[in-house]
Scaffold this active site. Structure first.
Site, PDB file in Angstrom:
ATOM      1  N   GLU A  30      -6.450 -10.496  -0.846  1.00  0.00           N
ATOM      2  CA  GLU A  30      -7.211 -10.230   0.395  1.00  0.00           C
ATOM      3  C   GLU A  30      -8.711 -10.086   0.111  1.00  0.00           C
ATOM      4  O   GLU A  30      -9.388  -9.246   0.656  1.00  0.00           O
ATOM      5  CB  GLU A  30      -6.697  -8.958   1.074  1.00  0.00           C
ATOM      6  CG  GLU A  30      -5.207  -8.932   1.309  1.00  0.00           C
ATOM      7  CD  GLU A  30      -4.738  -7.702   2.034  1.00  0.00           C
ATOM      8  OE1 GLU A  30      -5.576  -6.963   2.577  1.00  0.00           O
ATOM      9  OE2 GLU A  30      -3.518  -7.470   2.101  1.00  0.00           O
ATOM     10  N   GLU A  50       0.801  -1.238   0.000  1.00  0.00           N
ATOM     11  CA  GLU A  50       0.000   0.000   0.000  1.00  0.00           C
ATOM     12  C   GLU A  50       0.832   1.286   0.000  1.00  0.00           C
ATOM     13  O   GLU A  50       0.625   2.194   0.797  1.00  0.00           O
ATOM     14  CB  GLU A  50      -0.954  -0.017   1.208  1.00  0.00           C
ATOM     15  CG  GLU A  50      -1.865  -1.224   1.213  1.00  0.00           C
ATOM     16  CD  GLU A  50      -2.735  -1.326   2.442  1.00  0.00           C
ATOM     17  OE1 GLU A  50      -2.781  -0.393   3.237  1.00  0.00           O
ATOM     18  OE2 GLU A  50      -3.377  -2.386   2.615  1.00  0.00           O
TER      19      GLU A  50
HETATM   20  O1  G3I Z   1      -3.770  -7.560  19.306  1.00  0.00           O
HETATM   21  C1  G3I Z   1      -4.391  -6.368  19.806  1.00  0.00           C
HETATM   22  C2  G3I Z   1      -5.055  -6.648  21.142  1.00  0.00           C
HETATM   23  O2  G3I Z   1      -4.044  -6.979  22.084  1.00  0.00           O
HETATM   24  C3  G3I Z   1      -5.827  -5.406  21.588  1.00  0.00           C
HETATM   25  O3  G3I Z   1      -6.515  -5.690  22.792  1.00  0.00           O
HETATM   26  C4  G3I Z   1      -6.840  -5.023  20.494  1.00  0.00           C
HETATM   27  C5  G3I Z   1      -7.604  -3.786  20.911  1.00  0.00           C
HETATM   28  O4  G3I Z   1      -7.442  -2.772  20.005  1.00  0.00           O
HETATM   29  O5  G3I Z   1      -6.127  -4.755  19.271  1.00  0.00           O
HETATM   30  C6  G3I Z   1      -5.455  -5.922  18.803  1.00  0.00           C
HETATM   31  O6  G3I Z   1      -4.746  -5.615  17.617  1.00  0.00           O
HETATM   32  C7  G3I Z   1      -5.601  -5.517  16.481  1.00  0.00           C
HETATM   33  C8  G3I Z   1      -5.027  -6.422  15.374  1.00  0.00           C
HETATM   34  O7  G3I Z   1      -5.772  -6.283  14.153  1.00  0.00           O
HETATM   35  C9  G3I Z   1      -5.026  -7.887  15.786  1.00  0.00           C
HETATM   36  O8  G3I Z   1      -6.359  -8.311  15.925  1.00  0.00           O
HETATM   37  C10 G3I Z   1      -5.584  -4.060  16.004  1.00  0.00           C
HETATM   38  O9  G3I Z   1      -6.261  -3.261  16.957  1.00  0.00           O
HETATM   39  C11 G3I Z   1      -6.308  -3.963  14.658  1.00  0.00           C
HETATM   40  O10 G3I Z   1      -6.147  -2.647  14.138  1.00  0.00           O
HETATM   41  C12 G3I Z   1      -5.677  -4.939  13.674  1.00  0.00           C
HETATM   42  O11 G3I Z   1      -6.431  -4.861  12.477  1.00  0.00           O
HETATM   43  C13 G3I Z   1      -5.801  -5.484  11.363  1.00  0.00           C
HETATM   44  C14 G3I Z   1      -5.623  -4.411  10.281  1.00  0.00           C
HETATM   45  O12 G3I Z   1      -5.014  -4.998   9.118  1.00  0.00           O
HETATM   46  C15 G3I Z   1      -4.716  -3.288  10.768  1.00  0.00           C
HETATM   47  O13 G3I Z   1      -4.607  -2.318   9.732  1.00  0.00           O
HETATM   48  C16 G3I Z   1      -6.698  -6.584  10.819  1.00  0.00           C
HETATM   49  O14 G3I Z   1      -6.795  -7.631  11.789  1.00  0.00           O
HETATM   50  C17 G3I Z   1      -6.128  -7.130   9.523  1.00  0.00           C
HETATM   51  O15 G3I Z   1      -7.044  -8.038   8.932  1.00  0.00           O
HETATM   52  C18 G3I Z   1      -5.901  -5.975   8.539  1.00  0.00           C
HETATM   53  O16 G3I Z   1      -5.317  -6.470   7.388  1.00  0.00           O
HETATM   54  C19 G3I Z   1      -4.951  -5.479   6.391  1.00  0.00           C
HETATM   55  C20 G3I Z   1      -3.805  -6.044   5.591  1.00  0.00           C
HETATM   56  O17 G3I Z   1      -2.731  -6.354   6.467  1.00  0.00           O
HETATM   57  C21 G3I Z   1      -3.372  -5.066   4.505  1.00  0.00           C
HETATM   58  N1  G3I Z   1      -4.502  -4.728   3.635  1.00  0.00           N
HETATM   59  C22 G3I Z   1      -5.662  -4.201   4.365  1.00  0.00           C
HETATM   60  C23 G3I Z   1      -6.119  -5.196   5.421  1.00  0.00           C
HETATM   61  C24 G3I Z   1      -7.343  -4.667   6.144  1.00  0.00           C
HETATM   62  O18 G3I Z   1      -7.000  -3.477   6.843  1.00  0.00           O
END
Ligand code: G3I
Length: 321
Positions: free
Chosen positions: A232, A125
């Site tokens: 994705e 990205e």
């Molecule tokens: O692990 C922490 C946890 O300890 C905490 O309590 C919780 C509360 O906020 O957050 C948890 O981390 C989260 C993480 O996913 C693991 O679940 C983050 O907040 C959350 O922002 C994160 O989101 C991920 C996102 O990327 C971040 O931008 C999504 O799971 C993931 O599916 C998503 O994937 C991205 C690709 O890597 C790139 N393309 C876009 C796609 C969707 O955004």
């Protein structure tokens, strides 16, 4: 019932995104229907190295072991991204210092999984969504410059001579971003930067893009002569700006979703000679990032299997052809 990976054996790998939790809770669906997996988060910079010189590999190792145990191809996601990179990486440094940090990170992680991972999203990205600038403004461009991508791919090739190196992005069907992605990759090829493929995330909705937009994008990207991967895919039930909440997907929405999956997979099959894999960004509707984005704690149903892990109409629409 035919499995996804059997149905698409002559076309391309069928993948799904997994977490350290879903390799247990969704193991049956993953091993039955898919022959490739990607870590949703566990192989990102912030997951692997939250503090300088302090790597923690247990979650990523567990997923790599799951891939080995179940003969699943494993995609690496991702070395270089403006998101989920720990703050220390960009602190108290300059161009040379950040290049050294990126090179070291790629070397450490690439080497650990070099026998497990067949392709890496080297940069994720980096192209802007709107405005005149082609490149997204980020600490990578601010501190290193716009040539950070060239360096990332050269570091990755040096560490991984036999692994496919991908550039990965979303909104890949939207002009002018589509043309910006194409021109950026073309420029890298013209400079001799090592790159093997383009990852098209395909985070779409039941409303857009239509099949013609998807086909026109494939026509353009196929001209690069590189491998293409859908990396994705999910099909949201809502427009991006729609904050509607529903208790369950209606039959009408499920039919629109089946149509969207069917139309997209028709194009993927048309381009099977350059499509290397199609990965869904999740296994089933009981675990999707779209429950938290763009509307936090709003249920969505974007995948091929429902919350009870049963195949949806969308599943049948991409296997009954
Ligand atoms: O692990 C922490 C946890 O300890 C905490 O309590 C919780 C509360 O906020 O957050 C948890 O981390 C989260 C993480 O996913 C693991 O679940 C983050 O907040 C959350 O922002 C994160 O989101 C991920 C996102 O990327 C971040 O931008 C999504 O799971 C993931 O599916 C998503 O994937 C991205 C690709 O890597 C790139 N393309 C876009 C796609 C969707 O955004």
């Amino acid at each position: 019932m035919i499995t996804l990976k059997e149905k698409y054996r002559e076309y391309f790998k069928l993948g799904t995104a997994v977490s350290v939790g879903t390799i247990k809770s969704h193991a049956e669906l993953i091993t039955t229907h898919f022959d490739s997996i990607t870590c949703t988060n566990e192989m990102k910079f912030s997951s692997l190295c939250p503090l300088e010189n302090s790597y923690r590999f247990e979650h990523a190792d567990a997923i790599a072991q799951f891939a080995r145990d179940n003969s699943l191809a494993l995609r690496g996601h991702t070395f270089t991204w403006h998101n989920q990179t720990p703050p220390w990486v960009f602190e108290n440094t300059n161009r040379e210092g950040l290049l050294a940090r990126l090179k070291n990170h790629i070397e450490v992680v690439a080497k650990r999984y070099q026998n497990d991972i067949y392709c890496w999203d080297v940069v994720n990205e980096a192209i802007a969504d709107k405005g005149q600038d082609v490149m997204r403004k980020s600490p990578w461009t601010d501190i290193i410059g716009e040539d950070f991508m060239d360096h990332a791919f050269r570091f990755a090739r040096e560490a991984l001579p036999n692994t496919d190196l991908y550039y990965n992005d979303y909104n890949e069907t939207h002009s002018p971003k589509r043309e910006h992605i194409y021109n950026t990759i073309k420029g890298m090829l013209d400079r001799g930067v090592p790159i093997d493929g383009v990852g098209l995330q395909c985070h779409i909705s039941i409303y857009s893009p239509d099949q013609d937009q998807i086909r026109r994008s494939f026509e353009l990207y196929a001209k690069l002569g590189l491998k293409l991967q859908i990396t994705e895919m999910d099909v949201s039930m809502f427009r991006h700006e729609d904050e509607t909440r529903l208790p369950a997907p209606t039959p009408e929405l499920l039919e629109l979703q089946a149509k969207a999956y069917g139309a997209a997979f028709e194009v993927f099959r048309e381009y099977k000679d350059c499509v290397d894999s199609v990965t869904l960004w999740g296994v089933a509707d009981d675990d999707t990032w779209l429950d938290y984005f763009p509307v936090h704690n709003r249920k969505n149903w974007p995948l091929l299997f429902d919350e009870q892990h049963a195949p949806k109409e969308a599943f049948h629409r991409i296997v009954d052809f």
